[in-house]
Motif scaffolding. Structure first.
Motif, PDB file in Angstrom:
ATOM      1  N   PHE A  29       1.212  10.451   1.329  1.00 29.29           N
ATOM      2  CA  PHE A  29       1.826   9.132   1.323  1.00 29.29           C
ATOM      3  C   PHE A  29       1.136   8.265   0.284  1.00 29.29           C
ATOM      4  O   PHE A  29      -0.077   8.126   0.295  1.00 29.29           O
ATOM      5  N   PRO A  30       1.921   7.622  -0.539  1.00 21.31           N
ATOM      6  CA  PRO A  30       1.314   6.695  -1.490  1.00 21.31           C
ATOM      7  C   PRO A  30       0.774   5.462  -0.761  1.00 21.31           C
ATOM      8  O   PRO A  30       1.215   5.121   0.337  1.00 21.31           O
ATOM      9  N   HIS A  31      -0.154   4.777  -1.370  1.00 25.32           N
ATOM     10  CA  HIS A  31      -0.831   3.641  -0.768  1.00 25.32           C
ATOM     11  C   HIS A  31       0.119   2.479  -0.515  1.00 25.32           C
ATOM     12  O   HIS A  31       0.044   1.818   0.522  1.00 25.32           O
ATOM     13  N   ASP A  32       1.056   2.210  -1.405  1.00 25.39           N
ATOM     14  CA  ASP A  32       1.962   1.076  -1.241  1.00 25.39           C
ATOM     15  C   ASP A  32       2.951   1.292  -0.089  1.00 25.39           C
ATOM     16  O   ASP A  32       3.350   0.350   0.572  1.00 25.39           O
ATOM     17  N   ILE A  33       3.358   2.526   0.169  1.00 31.84           N
ATOM     18  CA  ILE A  33       4.255   2.791   1.293  1.00 31.84           C
ATOM     19  C   ILE A  33       3.525   2.528   2.603  1.00 31.84           C
ATOM     20  O   ILE A  33       4.060   1.942   3.532  1.00 31.84           O
ATOM     21  N   SER A  34       2.287   2.900   2.669  1.00 33.63           N
ATOM     22  CA  SER A  34       1.509   2.677   3.880  1.00 33.63           C
ATOM     23  C   SER A  34       1.312   1.189   4.127  1.00 33.63           C
ATOM     24  O   SER A  34       1.399   0.729   5.268  1.00 33.63           O
ATOM     25  N   GLU A  35       1.058   0.441   3.068  1.00 33.69           N
ATOM     26  CA  GLU A  35       0.914  -1.019   3.225  1.00 33.69           C
ATOM     27  C   GLU A  35       2.214  -1.642   3.708  1.00 33.69           C
ATOM     28  O   GLU A  35       2.208  -2.511   4.574  1.00 33.69           O
ATOM     29  N   LEU A  42       3.282  -4.749  11.585  1.00 40.58           N
ATOM     30  CA  LEU A  42       2.634  -6.000  11.948  1.00 40.58           C
ATOM     31  C   LEU A  42       3.671  -7.083  12.264  1.00 40.58           C
ATOM     32  O   LEU A  42       3.545  -7.815  13.253  1.00 40.58           O
ATOM     33  N   ASP A  43       4.711  -7.177  11.442  1.00 39.78           N
ATOM     34  CA  ASP A  43       5.784  -8.135  11.710  1.00 39.78           C
ATOM     35  C   ASP A  43       6.481  -7.824  13.038  1.00 39.78           C
ATOM     36  O   ASP A  43       6.774  -8.725  13.832  1.00 39.78           O
ATOM     37  N   ASN A  44       6.726  -6.542  13.272  1.00 36.14           N
ATOM     38  CA  ASN A  44       7.358  -6.110  14.514  1.00 36.14           C
ATOM     39  C   ASN A  44       6.474  -6.481  15.709  1.00 36.14           C
ATOM     40  O   ASN A  44       6.955  -6.982  16.721  1.00 36.14           O
ATOM     41  N   LEU A  45       5.186  -6.256  15.546  1.00 34.03           N
ATOM     42  CA  LEU A  45       4.240  -6.584  16.613  1.00 34.03           C
ATOM     43  C   LEU A  45       4.178  -8.096  16.843  1.00 34.03           C
ATOM     44  O   LEU A  45       4.142  -8.558  17.983  1.00 34.03           O
ATOM     45  N   GLN A  46       4.216  -8.879  15.768  1.00 37.49           N
ATOM     46  CA  GLN A  46       4.212 -10.338  15.907  1.00 37.49           C
ATOM     47  C   GLN A  46       5.459 -10.823  16.625  1.00 37.49           C
ATOM     48  O   GLN A  46       5.400 -11.731  17.451  1.00 37.49           O
TER      49      GLN A  46
END
Length: 129
Positions: A29-35, A42-46
């Protein structure tokens, strides 16, 4: 004992990507996809947390409303209990004297006689009409 080892190995394989609370991207997995996935999570959790906060607030308001209603009902029941005990005390005083008992019987007979006459008159009207 081997089931513990299998459990530990499966647990460590699941947690391979975690280090000190941060997600380390694996080579697939590339780093930007993980971010981006982390931001979405995080938005879903918020959203879930804000929904739960509103829900608990609504539950709290409902519980407070019900508590106030129960308090009023308890106060009303206490006042009704006082009124009923006063009425019972008055009945006790009425029935303590023989003359008062006779008066109550006389009133009950008149009420009974009135009801009988009322239903007889209704019956006669029904038969005529």
């Amino acid at each position: 004992m081997s089931s513990r080892r299998e459990h530990r190995s499966s647990r460590t394989s699941l947690l391979d990507g975690l280090e000190e609370g941060r997600f380390i991207a694996s080579s697939s997995f590339p780093h930007d996809i993980s971010e981006r996935d982390n931001d979405e999570a995080l938005d879903n959790l918020q959203d879930r947390v804000s929904f739960l906060k509103r829900l608990t607030g609504d539950i709290h308001e409902e519980a407070e409303t019900h508590n106030r209603m129960l308090d009023r009902m308890g106060n009303n029941m206490d006042s009704a209990r006082g009124i009923m005990s006063g009425t019972i005390n008055r009945f006790k005083m009425v029935f303590e004297k023989k003359s008062n008992r006779r008066m109550c019987k006389l009133v009950a007979y008149f009420v009974g006689l009135f009801l009988i006459m009322y239903y007889l008159i209704r019956l006669l009207r029904y038969i005529k009409g």
